[in-house]
Design a protein around this motif. Sequence first.
Motif, PDB file in Angstrom:
ATOM      1  N   UNK A 333      67.202   8.977  26.516  1.00 22.83           N
ATOM      2  CA  UNK A 333      67.980   7.877  26.021  1.00 22.83           C
ATOM      3  C   UNK A 333      67.602   6.654  26.606  1.00 22.83           C
ATOM      4  N   UNK A 334      67.545   6.619  27.865  1.00 26.35           N
ATOM      5  CA  UNK A 334      67.090   5.264  28.691  1.00 26.35           C
ATOM      6  C   UNK A 334      65.835   4.839  27.969  1.00 26.35           C
ATOM      7  N   UNK A 335      64.850   5.603  27.831  1.00 28.77           N
ATOM      8  CA  UNK A 335      63.496   5.173  27.098  1.00 28.77           C
ATOM      9  C   UNK A 335      63.743   4.562  25.753  1.00 28.77           C
ATOM     10  N   UNK A 336      64.558   5.224  24.720  1.00 25.83           N
ATOM     11  CA  UNK A 336      64.707   4.667  23.605  1.00 25.83           C
ATOM     12  C   UNK A 336      65.553   3.245  23.686  1.00 25.83           C
ATOM     13  N   UNK A 337      66.295   3.061  24.877  1.00 26.75           N
ATOM     14  CA  UNK A 337      66.919   1.587  24.983  1.00 26.75           C
ATOM     15  C   UNK A 337      65.904   0.668  25.126  1.00 26.75           C
ATOM     16  N   UNK A 338      64.776   1.186  25.949  1.00 20.81           N
ATOM     17  CA  UNK A 338      63.620   0.274  26.096  1.00 20.81           C
ATOM     18  C   UNK A 338      62.967   0.087  24.914  1.00 20.81           C
ATOM     19  N   UNK A 339      62.738   0.981  24.141  1.00 20.17           N
ATOM     20  CA  UNK A 339      62.046   0.535  22.845  1.00 20.17           C
ATOM     21  C   UNK A 339      62.974  -0.423  22.036  1.00 20.17           C
TER      22      UNK A 339
END
Length: 353
Positions: A333-339
């Motif tokens: 979920x944190x990675x998708x926030x970066x994207x």
Amino acid sequence: MLAAVSLLCLLIGLLYLALQIRTIFSDQLKQDYAGLVLDAVQRAEGARAVVGVWQQAPGESRRTAQGVRLARAELTQRLDSLAALVNASPVPAPRMPPAALAPDAPLNGIDAWLATASAYWRAQHDVDSADVRLRIAHVANLLIALAALLFCLLLAALGLYAKRNRQLVGQSQEFEQAALHDPMTGLPNRRKLFATLEDAAENWHEIARRNDPAASPPNKIAVLYVDLDGFKQINDSLGHRVGDEFLIAVSRRFRVSVRKGDVVARIGGDEFAVLVREFSKAAELGEIAQRLIACVIETDTQMGIGSVSASVGIASFPDLVDDYQRLVAAADEAMYHVKRSGKNSFAFAVPPE
């Protein structure tokens, strides 16, 4: 082939051993029979000696005549018994002449025949005894040879078992390698990542139970979720072969960039994860994330693509995520926030409210 030949030799040896034992019993019976005949000859010779004693007695008294008659009767009985044994011999042997069995047979003829029978059956007894000793020696030597052969067969069987066991262990390791690792990059797969994460969490809980409550808490665990930005363009424009080469190259750089105790895994496609077994400060995780992003950019530059970067999500246990089983999902979920925020960076998971 060697085992088959050894087994055949063993079977032949056992058959030969059985034949030798049977022959030993046969020779032993012959030896015993010769001993019986010799005993009968000795008894007949004793009876013949008694007749001679009575014949040499002085005078012609009725008592002497009666003694001679009884002695001749005893001799005739002994000769009949001897003749029965000789005539029933299991091997060819000199037969007693019928004239020697007559009550009035000449004593010199009886003496000659008894001497012949004694010499013959003593020689036969000696031959049978020598045969028995020789065959027993052969059997002993054969038993030693068969024992050595069995020992060699046992060693060969143990060697084959050990070789087969090594092969099975090797195959098992190959199967385990295939089941827990990505076939293209050689990195651990999702299954291996979760198994390693569970082990790390159990170790963390064990340390936490042993520690003094007043002491410092054990080091924390973290997962960094990495997704390659723009990777799809490589497959679409340059082909899957170039895309595979990119994944292999970036995987090598990931392994070199992380610490020795950390685990880099390929989750699937262009997604990777790094399990950090222990850390103390969040800054350490940021440094690892920056190195991972640098690995992707270096690979992109080296291959001359110019469009691939990385987004990294970070989740740690127990500070940001209180359940280690949610670490990978929280990092994702944190990675998708970066994207959504522009890519080519990293972000930490937000603790639940």
